[in-house]
Scaffold this motif. Structure first.
Motif, PDB file in Angstrom:
ATOM      1  N   VAL A 115       1.280 -17.784 -21.736  1.00 37.03           N
ATOM      2  CA  VAL A 115       1.565 -19.127 -22.259  1.00 37.03           C
ATOM      3  C   VAL A 115       1.268 -19.180 -23.751  1.00 37.03           C
ATOM      4  O   VAL A 115       2.038 -19.739 -24.540  1.00 37.03           O
ATOM      5  CB  VAL A 115       0.734 -20.180 -21.497  1.00 37.03           C
ATOM      6  N   ILE A 161       3.969 -17.627 -25.767  1.00 35.71           N
ATOM      7  CA  ILE A 161       5.112 -18.544 -25.881  1.00 35.71           C
ATOM      8  C   ILE A 161       4.847 -19.585 -26.956  1.00 35.71           C
ATOM      9  O   ILE A 161       5.684 -19.849 -27.824  1.00 35.71           O
ATOM     10  CB  ILE A 161       5.379 -19.240 -24.530  1.00 35.71           C
ATOM     11  N   ILE A 162       3.630 -20.169 -26.924  1.00 31.31           N
ATOM     12  CA  ILE A 162       3.314 -21.231 -27.890  1.00 31.31           C
ATOM     13  C   ILE A 162       3.351 -20.689 -29.315  1.00 31.31           C
ATOM     14  O   ILE A 162       3.912 -21.308 -30.222  1.00 31.31           O
ATOM     15  CB  ILE A 162       1.930 -21.849 -27.586  1.00 31.31           C
ATOM     16  N   PRO A 193      -5.848 -32.186 -23.117  1.00 30.03           N
ATOM     17  CA  PRO A 193      -4.847 -32.588 -24.110  1.00 30.03           C
ATOM     18  C   PRO A 193      -4.931 -34.079 -24.428  1.00 30.03           C
ATOM     19  O   PRO A 193      -4.858 -34.484 -25.585  1.00 30.03           O
ATOM     20  CB  PRO A 193      -3.522 -32.250 -23.443  1.00 30.03           C
ATOM     21  N   THR A 233      -2.036 -27.563 -34.559  1.00 29.26           N
ATOM     22  CA  THR A 233      -1.442 -27.715 -33.232  1.00 29.26           C
ATOM     23  C   THR A 233      -1.681 -26.469 -32.391  1.00 29.26           C
ATOM     24  O   THR A 233      -2.031 -26.557 -31.204  1.00 29.26           O
ATOM     25  CB  THR A 233       0.064 -27.981 -33.359  1.00 29.26           C
ATOM     26  N   VAL A 273      -5.300 -26.475 -31.259  1.00 30.57           N
ATOM     27  CA  VAL A 273      -5.558 -27.447 -30.199  1.00 30.57           C
ATOM     28  C   VAL A 273      -4.975 -26.951 -28.879  1.00 30.57           C
ATOM     29  O   VAL A 273      -5.567 -27.123 -27.812  1.00 30.57           O
ATOM     30  CB  VAL A 273      -4.968 -28.814 -30.596  1.00 30.57           C
ATOM     31  N   ALA A 274      -3.813 -26.285 -28.961  1.00 28.72           N
ATOM     32  CA  ALA A 274      -3.217 -25.721 -27.743  1.00 28.72           C
ATOM     33  C   ALA A 274      -4.131 -24.655 -27.151  1.00 28.72           C
ATOM     34  O   ALA A 274      -4.315 -24.582 -25.932  1.00 28.72           O
ATOM     35  CB  ALA A 274      -1.848 -25.142 -28.047  1.00 28.72           C
ATOM     36  N   THR A 281      -6.896 -26.276 -25.378  1.00 32.56           N
ATOM     37  CA  THR A 281      -6.444 -26.792 -24.096  1.00 32.56           C
ATOM     38  C   THR A 281      -6.377 -25.684 -23.062  1.00 32.56           C
ATOM     39  O   THR A 281      -6.853 -25.834 -21.930  1.00 32.56           O
ATOM     40  CB  THR A 281      -5.059 -27.426 -24.250  1.00 32.56           C
ATOM     41  N   ARG A 330       6.934 -21.912 -16.073  1.00 32.19           N
ATOM     42  CA  ARG A 330       5.927 -21.386 -17.004  1.00 32.19           C
ATOM     43  C   ARG A 330       6.157 -21.947 -18.398  1.00 32.19           C
ATOM     44  O   ARG A 330       5.232 -22.273 -19.130  1.00 32.19           O
ATOM     45  CB  ARG A 330       5.957 -19.865 -17.047  1.00 32.19           C
ATOM     46  N   LEU A 331       7.458 -22.097 -18.766  1.00 29.20           N
ATOM     47  CA  LEU A 331       7.779 -22.684 -20.066  1.00 29.20           C
ATOM     48  C   LEU A 331       7.211 -24.097 -20.149  1.00 29.20           C
ATOM     49  O   LEU A 331       6.615 -24.488 -21.155  1.00 29.20           O
ATOM     50  CB  LEU A 331       9.294 -22.723 -20.251  1.00 29.20           C
ATOM     51  N   ASP A 347       4.683 -25.241 -18.486  1.00 30.19           N
ATOM     52  CA  ASP A 347       3.229 -25.107 -18.620  1.00 30.19           C
ATOM     53  C   ASP A 347       2.842 -24.919 -20.076  1.00 30.19           C
ATOM     54  O   ASP A 347       1.885 -25.528 -20.568  1.00 30.19           O
ATOM     55  CB  ASP A 347       2.725 -23.915 -17.800  1.00 30.19           C
ATOM     56  N   ALA A 348       3.605 -24.046 -20.762  1.00 26.65           N
ATOM     57  CA  ALA A 348       3.309 -23.789 -22.176  1.00 26.65           C
ATOM     58  C   ALA A 348       3.442 -25.063 -22.981  1.00 26.65           C
ATOM     59  O   ALA A 348       2.577 -25.408 -23.788  1.00 26.65           O
ATOM     60  CB  ALA A 348       4.243 -22.706 -22.715  1.00 26.65           C
ATOM     61  N   PHE A 349       4.535 -25.807 -22.748  1.00 27.13           N
ATOM     62  CA  PHE A 349       4.742 -27.050 -23.494  1.00 27.13           C
ATOM     63  C   PHE A 349       3.619 -28.037 -23.214  1.00 27.13           C
ATOM     64  O   PHE A 349       3.103 -28.695 -24.106  1.00 27.13           O
ATOM     65  CB  PHE A 349       6.073 -27.694 -23.101  1.00 27.13           C
ATOM     66  N   SER A 366       0.617 -27.587 -22.485  1.00 25.46           N
ATOM     67  CA  SER A 366      -0.722 -27.305 -22.998  1.00 25.46           C
ATOM     68  C   SER A 366      -0.839 -27.645 -24.485  1.00 25.46           C
ATOM     69  O   SER A 366      -1.911 -27.520 -25.054  1.00 25.46           O
ATOM     70  CB  SER A 366      -1.110 -25.858 -22.730  1.00 25.46           C
ATOM     71  N   ILE A 367       0.270 -28.055 -25.107  1.00 24.12           N
ATOM     72  CA  ILE A 367       0.154 -28.581 -26.466  1.00 24.12           C
ATOM     73  C   ILE A 367      -0.026 -30.092 -26.348  1.00 24.12           C
ATOM     74  O   ILE A 367       0.834 -30.759 -25.805  1.00 24.12           O
ATOM     75  CB  ILE A 367       1.420 -28.295 -27.290  1.00 24.12           C
ATOM     76  N   PRO A 368      -1.156 -30.627 -26.825  1.00 25.76           N
ATOM     77  CA  PRO A 368      -1.340 -32.078 -26.739  1.00 25.76           C
ATOM     78  C   PRO A 368      -0.144 -32.811 -27.345  1.00 25.76           C
ATOM     79  O   PRO A 368       0.324 -32.466 -28.426  1.00 25.76           O
ATOM     80  CB  PRO A 368      -2.605 -32.312 -27.540  1.00 25.76           C
ATOM     81  N   LEU A 378       2.082 -32.419 -30.894  1.00 22.93           N
ATOM     82  CA  LEU A 378       3.430 -31.854 -30.887  1.00 22.93           C
ATOM     83  C   LEU A 378       4.402 -32.792 -31.596  1.00 22.93           C
ATOM     84  O   LEU A 378       5.215 -32.354 -32.423  1.00 22.93           O
ATOM     85  CB  LEU A 378       3.871 -31.631 -29.443  1.00 22.93           C
ATOM     86  N   LEU A 437       6.679 -31.905 -34.893  1.00 30.76           N
ATOM     87  CA  LEU A 437       8.136 -31.986 -34.949  1.00 30.76           C
ATOM     88  C   LEU A 437       8.581 -32.960 -36.029  1.00 30.76           C
ATOM     89  O   LEU A 437       9.566 -32.720 -36.735  1.00 30.76           O
ATOM     90  CB  LEU A 437       8.685 -32.406 -33.583  1.00 30.76           C
TER      91      LEU A 437
END
Lengths: 322, 301
Positions: free
Chosen positions: A15, A18-19, A253, A291, A294-295, A298, B135-136, B138-140, B142-144, B148, B152
């Motif tokens: 994960v 990916i981030i 989060p 960011t 923070v991720a 989390t 899983r994607l 999940d990744a998204f 986990s970013i508060p 995010l 953006l």
């Protein structure tokens, strides 16, 4: 248990990759694309030639994958999050300056949240459908429906105008641990953040404890003559801890999001205010770095919650260690 | 709950079966709170879209506003007073509402469209597709979310279109999870298997079986999505990253008001705060009522 933790570690690492890839790729979409730092630094001197030289010097002309590799390399081996060209500072130093302040805020409110919401959940569940229960549920519903910033405005109105006996803003430029040396200044921000978390969690806590209270082992405990207190704290709480830990991990989060609003309202310069300011002046490396961090927090929080869960609940350990 | 019981006991006409949509409408109408909420939303929306044009107050020209008294308490001329720029507060609530409601609605619709497509694909195809797609998410997740949004906005700027797209294209993860669960369930039901055995293609099954049967969840989730979008938009506005001047939205207005609340200028916060909270609560009530209306167990057969 070790294999379970290992598997969760690998999952978190995926994960995280990916981030990081996302945070690396996003700047390609800003105006001027990946050459934006050149335009920002050079300003009026940004002729095509100068931009080219700058980009070449800073490795911006490399291909996407080469740069991705370098980004990962710098991040993993040097914790290098890049440079904020708006503040002429390494993003690292911004983070190391402000993250502790936010962490103290978030951690202390997390502790208060646990200290308040677990007993509250038990109280509500054991006094189900009484005035206490209704009052707590109603309050939580109202607090949950009111957006967090609005709640903060109300608090500031109350303590800044109608009853001005508490400082509504922690002093700026103090050490991160000022929360211990000057606790009075932190009552309102920490209190608001705690209130928001408790409101979000309390319905869940009540439900979890209620679910446990109808289980057979609780009836058995009562049958063998345990008094109410012992049933609640020994049998119900222990079994409810699992879901509670999970939801606490998942609420991290939201905790950071809440801290962002709280810092903005109460003018407490932590990582949230830094993010907002950076966003206002389009300081992309700073926003991305924060960011990403923070991720990571989390992910770590979720991982910790899972590991803690296996300690609290032996059944989970058995299930996964096979 | 008593509303539901009441709705269940509505007598049915003997001969023709009552069409399903009318039963659903009846259950929905049985929920008085939801009806009141609907009326409130409709009246407010009409007011927000009409009043700024029928009874225009100066809301954009700072030079003119400079000549009107600032931070003036409610009076006969300015029913809810004026704000720190001298703009009429009541007119500004409607003026800002036009943006908040439109943007919230559009962003909410985008989240439900994207979330539905994503969830359907993940749930229907299952296996490795499902794993990767989830899983994607999940990744998204986990970013508060606020961080995010800020990221953006920093990168893409904050024109109206981008605000809608940013909230719309990031708010769908929860929706996708719910819809995926539905799709997963329906795919394994007998009628879906029957369709497969008759040689129906995958997209045909998604279009004709999975989608129509999860429409109830989609509509309900869509309602909550709109409420969430309005909330997040207002949070952005409150952080100073909402609609840009000279236009405004409710969040930005609340920020302006919050700066004055310490001086006791209550009229710059509380009227709007009540209108705003009621909007969010009303939309959530409508969502609850829709969920009940779509609940098959409450229908008469």
């Amino acid at each position: 248990m070790l294999s379970y933790i290992l598997r969760r570690l690998v999952q978190s690492a995926i994960v995280l990759v990916i981030i990081i890839t996302i945070t690396f790729t996003l700047p390609y979409f800003q105006p001027h694309g990946i050459e934006a730092p050149a335009y920002a630094v050079l300003g009026a001197r940004s002729t095509p030639y100068n931009v080219y030289v700058y980009s070449k010097l800073h490795g911006l002309t490399e291909s996407y994958f080469v740069r991705l590799y370098q980004y990962f390399y710098q991040l993993i081996f040097h914790f290098n999050l890049g440079t904020s060209y708006k503040q002429s500072l390494a993003v690292n130093s911004i983070i190391s300056l402000y993250v502790p302040r936010t962490l103290w805020l978030a951690l202390s409110s997390l502790i208060f949240t646990v200290l308040i919401s677990i007993p509250l959940g038990i109280l509500q569940a054991s006094r189900r459908n009484t005035t206490v229960d209704y009052a707590a549920t109603g309050t939580a519903f109202v607090l949950y429906a009111v957006p967090s910033f609005l709640l903060c405005i109300l608090v500031i109105d109350a303590f800044g105008f109608h009853w001005p006996h508490l400082p509504i803003s922690p002093p700026s430029g103090v050490a991160p641990w000022a929360i211990f040396t000057d606790p009075k200044a932190f009552i309102l921000p920490v209190g608001c953040l705690t209130l928001l978390s408790v409101a979000a969690l309390s319905r869940f806590m009540r439900g979890t404890v209620l679910e446990v209270l109808v289980q057979d082992y609780v009836r058995t405990a009562r049958a063998k003559g345990c008094n109410n207190r012992r049933v609640l704290w020994r049998h119900a709480l222990r079994n409810a801890l699992g879901p509670i830990i999970t939801i606490l991990g998942l609420s991290i989060p939201a905790l950071f999001g809440g801290a962002l609003i709280i810092e903005d309202v109460f003018n407490y310069s932590g990582i949230g205010v830094q993010t907002i300011n950076a966003a206002l002046e389009t300081d992309i490396p700073t926003v991305l770095g924060i960011t990403l961090l923070v991720a990571v927090f989390t992910l770590l929080g979720n991982l910790l919650a899972d590991v803690f869960l296996t300690i609290v609940d032996p059944r989970i350990r058995l299930e996964h260690s096979r | 709950m008593s509303d539901l019981v009441e709705a269940m006991s509505v007598p049915v006409s003997d001969d023709a079966p009552v069409p399903m949509w009318r039963q659903r409408l009846r259950i929905f109408a049985g929920n008085k709170l939801a009806l009141v909420s609907c009326v409130y939303i409709v009246i407010l929306a009409v007011a927000c879209f009409l009043i700024p044009h029928l009874h225009p107050t100066n809301q954009t020209n700072q030079a003119i506003a400079f000549n009107t008294p600032q931070n003036e308490p409610p009076s006969a001329q300015h029913w809810l007073g004026t704000d720190s720029n001298g703009f009429d507060e009541l007119g500004r609530i409607f003026f800002a509402g036009e943006y908040s409601l439109t943007l919230g609605f559009l962003a909410g619709v985008i989240t439900i469209v994207v979330g539905t497509l994503y969830g359907m694909v993940a749930g229907f195809f299952g296996g490795i597709v499902d794993t990767v797609l989830m899983r994607l998410i999940d990744a998204f997740l986990s970013i508060p979310y606020l961080f995010l949004l800020l990221t953006l906005i920093t990168i893409f700027g904050r024109s109206t279109v981008f605000l809608i797209s940013i909230i719309g294209l990031t708010g769908w993860w929860g929706n996708a999870r719910i819809i995926r669960g539905d799709a997963l369930l329906i795919r394994n039901l007998d009628y879906a298997n029957a369709a497969v055995s008759m040689g129906a293609g995958k997209w045909h099954i998604i279009r004709r079986h999975v989608f129509p049967n999860s429409i109830s969840n989609i509509v309900t989730v869509a309602t909550f999505s709109v409420a969430d979008a309005i909330l997040f938009l207002s949070a952005l506005g409150f952080l100073g990253l909402g609609i840009q001047t000279p236009n405004t939205d409710w969040g930005t207005m609340l920020q302006t008001g919050a700066e004055q609340i310490q001086n006791g200028y209550w009229w710059e916060v509380y009227p709007l705060a009540i209108v705003f909270v009621l909007v969010v609560v009303a939309i959530n009530y409508i969502g609850d009522a829709l969920r009940d209306a779509f609940e098959v167990r409450l229908l008469e057969r």
